[in-house]
Design an enzyme around this catalytic site. Structure first.
Site, PDB file in Angstrom:
ATOM      1  N   TRP A   1      -6.733  -3.979  21.565  1.00 21.12           N
ATOM      2  CA  TRP A   1      -6.252  -5.237  22.149  1.00 21.12           C
ATOM      3  C   TRP A   1      -6.702  -6.466  21.328  1.00 21.12           C
ATOM      4  O   TRP A   1      -7.344  -7.387  21.856  1.00 21.12           O
ATOM      5  CB  TRP A   1      -6.737  -5.378  23.591  1.00 21.12           C
ATOM      6  CG  TRP A   1      -6.349  -4.285  24.539  1.00 21.12           C
ATOM      7  CD1 TRP A   1      -5.848  -3.045  24.227  1.00 21.12           C
ATOM      8  CD2 TRP A   1      -6.451  -4.322  25.962  1.00 21.12           C
ATOM      9  NE1 TRP A   1      -5.634  -2.324  25.368  1.00 21.12           N
ATOM     10  CE2 TRP A   1      -5.998  -3.069  26.448  1.00 21.12           C
ATOM     11  CE3 TRP A   1      -6.891  -5.270  26.874  1.00 21.12           C
ATOM     12  CZ2 TRP A   1      -5.963  -2.755  27.806  1.00 21.12           C
ATOM     13  CZ3 TRP A   1      -6.864  -4.951  28.228  1.00 21.12           C
ATOM     14  CH2 TRP A   1      -6.397  -3.720  28.686  1.00 21.12           C
TER      15      TRP A   1
ATOM     16  N   TYR B   1       2.957   5.204  16.973  1.00 16.85           N
ATOM     17  CA  TYR B   1       1.933   4.364  16.309  1.00 16.85           C
ATOM     18  C   TYR B   1       0.576   5.075  16.322  1.00 16.85           C
ATOM     19  O   TYR B   1      -0.098   5.162  15.289  1.00 16.85           O
ATOM     20  CB  TYR B   1       1.869   3.014  17.028  1.00 16.85           C
ATOM     21  CG  TYR B   1       0.679   2.165  16.665  1.00 16.85           C
ATOM     22  CD1 TYR B   1       0.610   1.481  15.459  1.00 16.85           C
ATOM     23  CD2 TYR B   1      -0.402   2.028  17.561  1.00 16.85           C
ATOM     24  CE1 TYR B   1      -0.495   0.698  15.137  1.00 16.85           C
ATOM     25  CE2 TYR B   1      -1.501   1.247  17.249  1.00 16.85           C
ATOM     26  CZ  TYR B   1      -1.542   0.582  16.044  1.00 16.85           C
ATOM     27  OH  TYR B   1      -2.635  -0.193  15.730  1.00 16.85           O
TER      28      TYR B   1
ATOM     29  N   THR C   1      -7.472   2.721  15.986  1.00 16.45           N
ATOM     30  CA  THR C   1      -7.070   2.229  17.303  1.00 16.45           C
ATOM     31  C   THR C   1      -7.474   3.146  18.458  1.00 16.45           C
ATOM     32  O   THR C   1      -7.615   4.366  18.267  1.00 16.45           O
ATOM     33  CB  THR C   1      -5.526   2.064  17.311  1.00 16.45           C
ATOM     34  OG1 THR C   1      -5.078   1.831  18.636  1.00 16.45           O
ATOM     35  CG2 THR C   1      -4.817   3.301  16.798  1.00 16.45           C
TER      36      THR C   1
ATOM     37  N   ILE D   1       0.812  -1.227   0.000  1.00 12.82           N
ATOM     38  CA  ILE D   1       0.000   0.000   0.000  1.00 12.82           C
ATOM     39  C   ILE D   1       0.845   1.278   0.000  1.00 12.82           C
ATOM     40  O   ILE D   1       0.346   2.356  -0.286  1.00 12.82           O
ATOM     41  CB  ILE D   1      -1.017   0.032   1.180  1.00 12.82           C
ATOM     42  CG1 ILE D   1      -0.313  -0.072   2.535  1.00 12.82           C
ATOM     43  CG2 ILE D   1      -2.070  -1.070   1.001  1.00 12.82           C
ATOM     44  CD1 ILE D   1      -1.185   0.317   3.711  1.00 12.82           C
TER      45      ILE D   1
HETATM   46  N1  LIG Z   1      -3.340  -5.643  17.110  1.00 11.41           N
HETATM   47  C1  LIG Z   1      -3.992  -4.818  17.919  1.00 11.41           C
HETATM   48  O1  LIG Z   1      -4.006  -4.995  19.149  1.00 11.41           O
HETATM   49  C2  LIG Z   1      -4.728  -3.634  17.353  1.00 11.41           C
HETATM   50  C3  LIG Z   1      -5.345  -2.737  18.242  1.00 11.41           C
HETATM   51  C4  LIG Z   1      -6.042  -1.639  17.706  1.00 11.41           C
HETATM   52  C5  LIG Z   1      -6.121  -1.470  16.339  1.00 11.41           C
HETATM   53  N2  LIG Z   1      -5.494  -2.344  15.508  1.00 11.41           N
HETATM   54  C6  LIG Z   1      -5.593  -2.123  14.061  1.00 11.41           C
HETATM   55  O2  LIG Z   1      -6.288  -3.229  13.514  1.00 11.41           O
HETATM   56  C7  LIG Z   1      -5.811  -3.478  12.177  1.00 11.41           C
HETATM   57  C8  LIG Z   1      -5.426  -4.942  12.055  1.00 11.41           C
HETATM   58  O3  LIG Z   1      -4.393  -5.232  13.007  1.00 11.41           O
HETATM   59  P1  LIG Z   1      -3.778  -6.699  13.127  1.00 11.41           P
HETATM   60  O4  LIG Z   1      -3.581  -6.969  14.558  1.00 11.41           O
HETATM   61  O5  LIG Z   1      -4.542  -7.629  12.274  1.00 11.41           O
HETATM   62  O6  LIG Z   1      -2.350  -6.411  12.470  1.00 11.41           O
HETATM   63  P2  LIG Z   1      -1.270  -7.465  11.923  1.00 11.41           P
HETATM   64  O7  LIG Z   1      -1.596  -8.845  12.406  1.00 11.41           O
HETATM   65  O8  LIG Z   1       0.055  -6.870  12.209  1.00 11.41           O
HETATM   66  O9  LIG Z   1      -1.548  -7.439  10.345  1.00 11.41           O
HETATM   67  C9  LIG Z   1      -1.232  -6.334   9.546  1.00 11.41           C
HETATM   68  C10 LIG Z   1      -0.853  -6.856   8.184  1.00 11.41           C
HETATM   69  O10 LIG Z   1      -0.551  -5.733   7.348  1.00 11.41           O
HETATM   70  C11 LIG Z   1       0.592  -6.092   6.590  1.00 11.41           C
HETATM   71  N3  LIG Z   1       1.318  -4.944   6.055  1.00 11.41           N
HETATM   72  C12 LIG Z   1       2.329  -4.245   6.636  1.00 11.41           C
HETATM   73  N4  LIG Z   1       2.808  -3.323   5.785  1.00 11.41           N
HETATM   74  C13 LIG Z   1       2.081  -3.423   4.648  1.00 11.41           C
HETATM   75  C14 LIG Z   1       2.124  -2.759   3.399  1.00 11.41           C
HETATM   76  N5  LIG Z   1       3.023  -1.792   3.151  1.00 11.41           N
HETATM   77  N6  LIG Z   1       1.244  -3.124   2.432  1.00 11.41           N
HETATM   78  C15 LIG Z   1       0.345  -4.102   2.655  1.00 11.41           C
HETATM   79  N7  LIG Z   1       0.263  -4.787   3.809  1.00 11.41           N
HETATM   80  C16 LIG Z   1       1.123  -4.451   4.805  1.00 11.41           C
HETATM   81  C17 LIG Z   1       1.431  -6.867   7.574  1.00 11.41           C
HETATM   82  O11 LIG Z   1       2.475  -7.571   6.933  1.00 11.41           O
HETATM   83  P3  LIG Z   1       3.857  -7.833   7.767  1.00 11.41           P
HETATM   84  O12 LIG Z   1       3.464  -8.649   8.958  1.00 11.41           O
HETATM   85  O13 LIG Z   1       4.695  -8.556   6.758  1.00 11.41           O
HETATM   86  O14 LIG Z   1       4.381  -6.486   8.146  1.00 11.41           O
HETATM   87  C18 LIG Z   1       0.392  -7.761   8.218  1.00 11.41           C
HETATM   88  O15 LIG Z   1       0.170  -8.943   7.474  1.00 11.41           O
HETATM   89  C19 LIG Z   1      -4.683  -2.482  11.952  1.00 11.41           C
HETATM   90  O16 LIG Z   1      -5.179  -1.369  11.297  1.00 11.41           O
HETATM   91  C20 LIG Z   1      -4.255  -2.081  13.364  1.00 11.41           C
HETATM   92  O17 LIG Z   1      -3.686  -0.797  13.376  1.00 11.41           O
HETATM   93  C21 LIG Z   1      -4.814  -3.437  15.985  1.00 11.41           C
END
Ligand SMILES: NC(=O)c1ccc[n+]([C@@H]2O[C@H](COP(=O)([O-])OP(=O)(O)OC[C@H]3O[C@@H](n4cnc5c(N)ncnc54)[C@H](OP(=O)(O)O)[C@@H]3O)[C@@H](O)[C@H]2O)c1
Length: 279
Positions: free
Chosen positions: A149, A124, A100, A36
């Site tokens: 979370w 972040y 978030t 992206i």
């Molecule tokens: N995890 C939490 O606790 C949490 C809390 C609040 C909000 N959120 C939000 O919820 C959403 C989903 O989070 P999640 O926990 O599912 O995150 P995640 O498991 O880290 O998944 C994010 C994915 O995006 C990919 N990515 C990174 N850079 C990219 C790029 N340049 N182009 C395309 N894809 C890319 C990552 O690949 P790589 O792994 O190879 O980098 C990973 O597969 C995000 O928007 C996050 O900010 C998460």
């Protein structure tokens, strides 16, 4: 056709699975198929595919590492999101951006409403807020869904770490003064698929019902998983991390209920279901 980003991650993988279950055509993508941050590649992708909606789950999510990798974090969370928003705007496509609790200042003890003042305390959170601003700047047909979370079956998360620690330790120290809501990716994925099917545009907060501390989440994990591990409470001041984390991560879910969407199950039921699926 719906584009889903981040489908190798926790949430994106469950969103893709949920759409598949509902027989809704979509294109799953991650950095290997659609980076992206590559503006030209995003433009080309939208030129070649008939995209009517985007569920944007891709992100830089390493909260502590972001403090020393801020450039990369902003590039993915702010610029990457803007690249998608620009193309959605050209195509008249709707966009759902997952954000978030970290965009809020984390003070007080009341749940933050969708319109409350934003004041992120770490890199972040700042990058995710810039992503929100880009979405609002380019689009009127948008959903911003803030969650907290997250735990899912792909990638590591807090529960996963606790289970790993339980293999070698009989005591762990976990922060007791940060309060929020765990969110099971599968539960959130269902809600996101419900939301994207509507034109109820705007801002939402979505997480499993109820609030707890990380300490309570650890205790519940060990209780359900039948691990005999003592959880010692520590304060944020005692447990230093590179990124400052909000003490109050409570989010109000009124926008979800007021718009007629089904709130997510209680976090304790979600943890039980999750552990039942992974153990
Ligand atoms: N995890 C939490 O606790 C949490 C809390 C609040 C909000 N959120 C939000 O919820 C959403 C989903 O989070 P999640 O926990 O599912 O995150 P995640 O498991 O880290 O998944 C994010 C994915 O995006 C990919 N990515 C990174 N850079 C990219 C790029 N340049 N182009 C395309 N894809 C890319 C990552 O690949 P790589 O792994 O190879 O980098 C990973 O597969 C995000 O928007 C996050 O900010 C998460």
């Amino acid at each position: 056709m719906i584009l889903v980003t981040g489908t190798k991650g926790q949430l994106g993988s469950d969103v893709s699975a949920e759409l598949k279950k509902r027989n809704i055509p979509h294109i799953p993508s991650d950095v290997d198929t659609l980076d992206i941050t590559d503006k030209a590649a995003v433009e080309k992708f939208f030129g070649e595919n008939d995209i009517s909606a985007v569920i944007h789950c891709a992100a830089y999510t390493a909260v502590d590492k972001a403090e020393s990798e801020s450039e990369l974090c902003f590039k993915i969370n702010a610029e990457g999101t803007e690249n998608l928003a620009i193309e959605c705007s050209k195509k008249g496509a709707k966009m759902l951006y997952v954000s978030t609790d970290y965009v809020f200042p984390g003070d007080g003890d009341k749940p933050f409403g969708v319109n409350d003042k934003k004041n992120p305390q770490n890199v972040y959170g700042k990058s995710k807020l810039m992503g929100e601003e880009a979405v609002k700047k380019h689009l009127s047909k948008f959903f911003i869904v803030r969650t907290s979370w997250v735990f899912g079956e792909k990638n590591t998360n807090f529960i996963h770490t606790m289970l790993r620690l339980s293999e070698t330790r009989d005591e762990v120290s976990v922060v007791c003064d940060q309060i929020g809501s765990p969110t099971y990716a599968k539960d959130l994925a269902r809600l996101l698929c419900d939301i994207i099917a509507t034109d109820k545009y705007g801002e939402y907060h979505a997480h499993n019902s109820g609030f707890c501390s990380w300490n309570e989440l650890a205790e519940e994990t060990f209780r359900i998983a039948k691990k005999n591990v003592k959880v010692n409470p520590v304060t944020s001041e005692e447990y230093k991390t590179a990124a400052k984390r909000p003490k109050n991560s409570r989010l109000s879910m009124t926008a979800v209920t007021e718009n007629g969407f089904t709130p997510l199950q209680h976090w304790k039921d979600a943890v039980k279901e999750y552990l039942g699926n992974i153990l």
